[in-house]
Scaffold this active site. Structure first.
Site, PDB file in Angstrom:
ATOM      1  N   ASN A   9       0.882  -1.167   0.000  1.00  0.00           N
ATOM      2  CA  ASN A   9       0.000   0.000   0.000  1.00  0.00           C
ATOM      3  C   ASN A   9       0.917   1.213   0.000  1.00  0.00           C
ATOM      4  O   ASN A   9       1.477   1.575   1.027  1.00  0.00           O
ATOM      5  CB  ASN A   9      -0.887  -0.031   1.253  1.00  0.00           C
ATOM      6  CG  ASN A   9      -1.735   1.222   1.385  1.00  0.00           C
ATOM      7  OD1 ASN A   9      -1.795   2.050   0.476  1.00  0.00           O
ATOM      8  ND2 ASN A   9      -2.399   1.362   2.535  1.00  0.00           N
ATOM      9  N   LYS A  11       0.362   4.337  -0.367  1.00  0.00           N
ATOM     10  CA  LYS A  11      -0.161   5.569   0.258  1.00  0.00           C
ATOM     11  C   LYS A  11       0.272   6.798  -0.551  1.00  0.00           C
ATOM     12  O   LYS A  11       0.536   6.675  -1.755  1.00  0.00           O
ATOM     13  CB  LYS A  11       0.268   5.663   1.729  1.00  0.00           C
ATOM     14  CG  LYS A  11      -0.077   4.383   2.511  1.00  0.00           C
ATOM     15  CD  LYS A  11       0.111   4.509   3.997  1.00  0.00           C
ATOM     16  CE  LYS A  11      -0.170   3.168   4.679  1.00  0.00           C
ATOM     17  NZ  LYS A  11      -0.054   3.225   6.123  1.00  0.00           N
ATOM     18  N   HIS A  96      -9.412   1.234   5.029  1.00  0.00           N
ATOM     19  CA  HIS A  96      -8.158   1.491   5.733  1.00  0.00           C
ATOM     20  C   HIS A  96      -8.406   2.469   6.884  1.00  0.00           C
ATOM     21  O   HIS A  96      -9.200   3.405   6.749  1.00  0.00           O
ATOM     22  CB  HIS A  96      -7.103   2.063   4.772  1.00  0.00           C
ATOM     23  CG  HIS A  96      -5.724   2.001   5.352  1.00  0.00           C
ATOM     24  ND1 HIS A  96      -5.286   2.907   6.287  1.00  0.00           N
ATOM     25  CD2 HIS A  96      -4.712   1.117   5.175  1.00  0.00           C
ATOM     26  CE1 HIS A  96      -4.050   2.582   6.650  1.00  0.00           C
ATOM     27  NE2 HIS A  96      -3.680   1.507   5.981  1.00  0.00           N
ATOM     28  N   GLU A  98      -6.772   4.863   7.946  1.00  0.00           N
ATOM     29  CA  GLU A  98      -6.500   6.275   7.608  1.00  0.00           C
ATOM     30  C   GLU A  98      -7.707   6.898   6.892  1.00  0.00           C
ATOM     31  O   GLU A  98      -7.999   8.078   7.090  1.00  0.00           O
ATOM     32  CB  GLU A  98      -5.220   6.364   6.756  1.00  0.00           C
ATOM     33  CG  GLU A  98      -3.987   6.067   7.612  1.00  0.00           C
ATOM     34  CD  GLU A  98      -2.806   5.458   6.860  1.00  0.00           C
ATOM     35  OE1 GLU A  98      -2.784   5.490   5.625  1.00  0.00           O
ATOM     36  OE2 GLU A  98      -1.909   4.923   7.546  1.00  0.00           O
ATOM     37  N   GLU A 168      -5.200  -4.774  10.599  1.00  0.00           N
ATOM     38  CA  GLU A 168      -4.165  -3.768  10.803  1.00  0.00           C
ATOM     39  C   GLU A 168      -4.437  -3.025  12.116  1.00  0.00           C
ATOM     40  O   GLU A 168      -5.247  -2.092  12.137  1.00  0.00           O
ATOM     41  CB  GLU A 168      -4.168  -2.751   9.657  1.00  0.00           C
ATOM     42  CG  GLU A 168      -3.940  -3.355   8.299  1.00  0.00           C
ATOM     43  CD  GLU A 168      -3.349  -2.350   7.317  1.00  0.00           C
ATOM     44  OE1 GLU A 168      -2.295  -2.665   6.758  1.00  0.00           O
ATOM     45  OE2 GLU A 168      -3.913  -1.252   7.144  1.00  0.00           O
ATOM     46  N   GLY A 174       2.830   2.296  10.851  1.00  0.00           N
ATOM     47  CA  GLY A 174       3.818   3.361  10.702  1.00  0.00           C
ATOM     48  C   GLY A 174       4.507   3.758  11.999  1.00  0.00           C
ATOM     49  O   GLY A 174       5.185   4.776  12.060  1.00  0.00           O
ATOM     50  N   SER A 214       3.705  -2.082  10.432  1.00  0.00           N
ATOM     51  CA  SER A 214       5.148  -2.195  10.657  1.00  0.00           C
ATOM     52  C   SER A 214       5.687  -3.595  10.338  1.00  0.00           C
ATOM     53  O   SER A 214       6.585  -4.098  11.016  1.00  0.00           O
ATOM     54  CB  SER A 214       5.518  -1.783  12.082  1.00  0.00           C
ATOM     55  OG  SER A 214       5.147  -0.429  12.308  1.00  0.00           O
ATOM     56  N   GLY A 235       2.948  -1.096   4.247  1.00  0.00           N
ATOM     57  CA  GLY A 235       3.021   0.328   3.929  1.00  0.00           C
ATOM     58  C   GLY A 235       4.462   0.732   3.637  1.00  0.00           C
ATOM     59  O   GLY A 235       4.981   0.524   2.537  1.00  0.00           O
ATOM     60  N   GLY A 236       5.134   1.286   4.626  1.00  0.00           N
ATOM     61  CA  GLY A 236       6.482   1.837   4.453  1.00  0.00           C
ATOM     62  C   GLY A 236       7.450   0.915   3.740  1.00  0.00           C
ATOM     63  O   GLY A 236       8.196   1.353   2.846  1.00  0.00           O
TER      64      GLY A 236
HETATM   65  P1  13P Z   1       3.195   0.362   7.678  1.00  0.00           P
HETATM   66  O1  13P Z   1       3.682  -0.921   7.063  1.00  0.00           O
HETATM   67  O2  13P Z   1       3.927   1.576   7.177  1.00  0.00           O
HETATM   68  O3  13P Z   1       3.117   0.288   9.172  1.00  0.00           O
HETATM   69  O4  13P Z   1       1.691   0.575   7.146  1.00  0.00           O
HETATM   70  C1  13P Z   1       0.800  -0.477   7.232  1.00  0.00           C
HETATM   71  C2  13P Z   1      -0.417  -0.120   6.481  1.00  0.00           C
HETATM   72  O5  13P Z   1      -1.156   0.769   6.858  1.00  0.00           O
HETATM   73  C3  13P Z   1      -0.693  -0.858   5.234  1.00  0.00           C
HETATM   74  O6  13P Z   1      -1.983  -0.589   4.770  1.00  0.00           O
END
Ligand code: 13P
Length: 253
Positions: A9, A11, A96, A98, A168, A174, A214, A235-236
């Protein structure tokens, strides 16, 4: 057998040129060394068509990070499920945390989005997960169950088969704080139990449940070794080819 999946993802991080370069690099890396799982990358809307043209669709799936809750019409700035599908994408992330938190997406809005995504032939990666406060109050099970009931348990079993669940925990996104493999397995097993209660054991067995928060190459092997963790939503660590490939390779261990 349910699918093992590693999904990225991206983002709101990469511009178009950076996104195309990353997609090309990943496509080359996975062409050279075939993955042991399904791989999907979910990108901003503006990347989709260009990224679709550089990916081998047999090797890497493509998805959006959102879609509209309306079919079409005068909704300035929105992107419909049909438009997403027309780029060559096969997936969309919905729910999600967010989107729920910053854009006030309610269970009802998400229910509409899920229906439109499925009606347009997209598979849905549906995210659920509790906040730190809810975890500390030991409410994680009721939170995830309510999120499923609020937006996807209205589906027929046939449509539910097109849903991938991503657990999640918000406190792990993050933050560098991963749920322990035991914590994740406990709630993944609970989630699978909820699916079994609603749709029966066979559907539950066939539902892929991904962990997100993470997740990185160093902790993925331990997480993915758990029986109810079928992969990750990243994510990251999906923003650099080597990091993401390191997680994909966790399925080879
Ligand atoms: P991180 O892997 O950056 O913690 O993000 C997870 C996420 O929100 C994937 O949708």
């Amino acid at each position: 057998m349910r699918k093992k999946i590693v999904a990225g993802n991206w983002k709101m991080n990469l511009d178009l040129q950076e996104g195309i370069a990353l997609a090309k690099e990943l496509n080359e890396a996975l062409t050279a060394e075939k993955p042991n799982c399904d791989v999907v990358i979910c990108t901003p809307f503006i990347h989709l068509a260009s990224v679709a043209s550089v990916l081998d669709a047999n090797l890497i799936g493509l998805g959006a990070e959102n879609c509209a809750d309306k079919e079409k019409g005068a909704y300035t700035g929105e992107v419909s499920a049909k438009m997403v599908k027309s780029t060559g994408a096969q997936y969309v992330i919905l729910g999600h945390s967010e989107r729920r938190e910053y854009y006030k997406e309610t269970p009802e809005i998400l229910k509409e989005k899920v229906l439109l995504a499925l009606a347009n032939g997209l598979k849905v990666i549906f995210c659920i997960g509790e906040s730190l406060e809810e975890r500390e109050a030991n409410k994680q099970n009721e939170v995830v169950k309510a999120e499923l009931e609020g937006s996807v348990f209205n589906l027929s079993a046939e449509d539910f088969a097109k849903i991938v669940i991503a657990y999640e925990p918000i406190w792990a996104i993050g933050t560098g704080k991963t749920a322990t493999a035991e914590q994740a397995e406990e709630i993944h097993a609970y989630i699978r139990g909820c699916v079994a209660e609603k749709y029966g054991a066979e559907v539950a067995e066939n539902t892929s449940i991904l962990y997100g928060g993470s997740c990185k190459a160093s902790n993925a092997p331990e997480l993915f070794a758990k029986p109810d963790i079928d992969g990750g939503l990243i994510g990251g660590a999906s923003l650099k080819c080597a990091d993401f490939k390191g997680i994909i390779d966790a399925w080879k261990k």
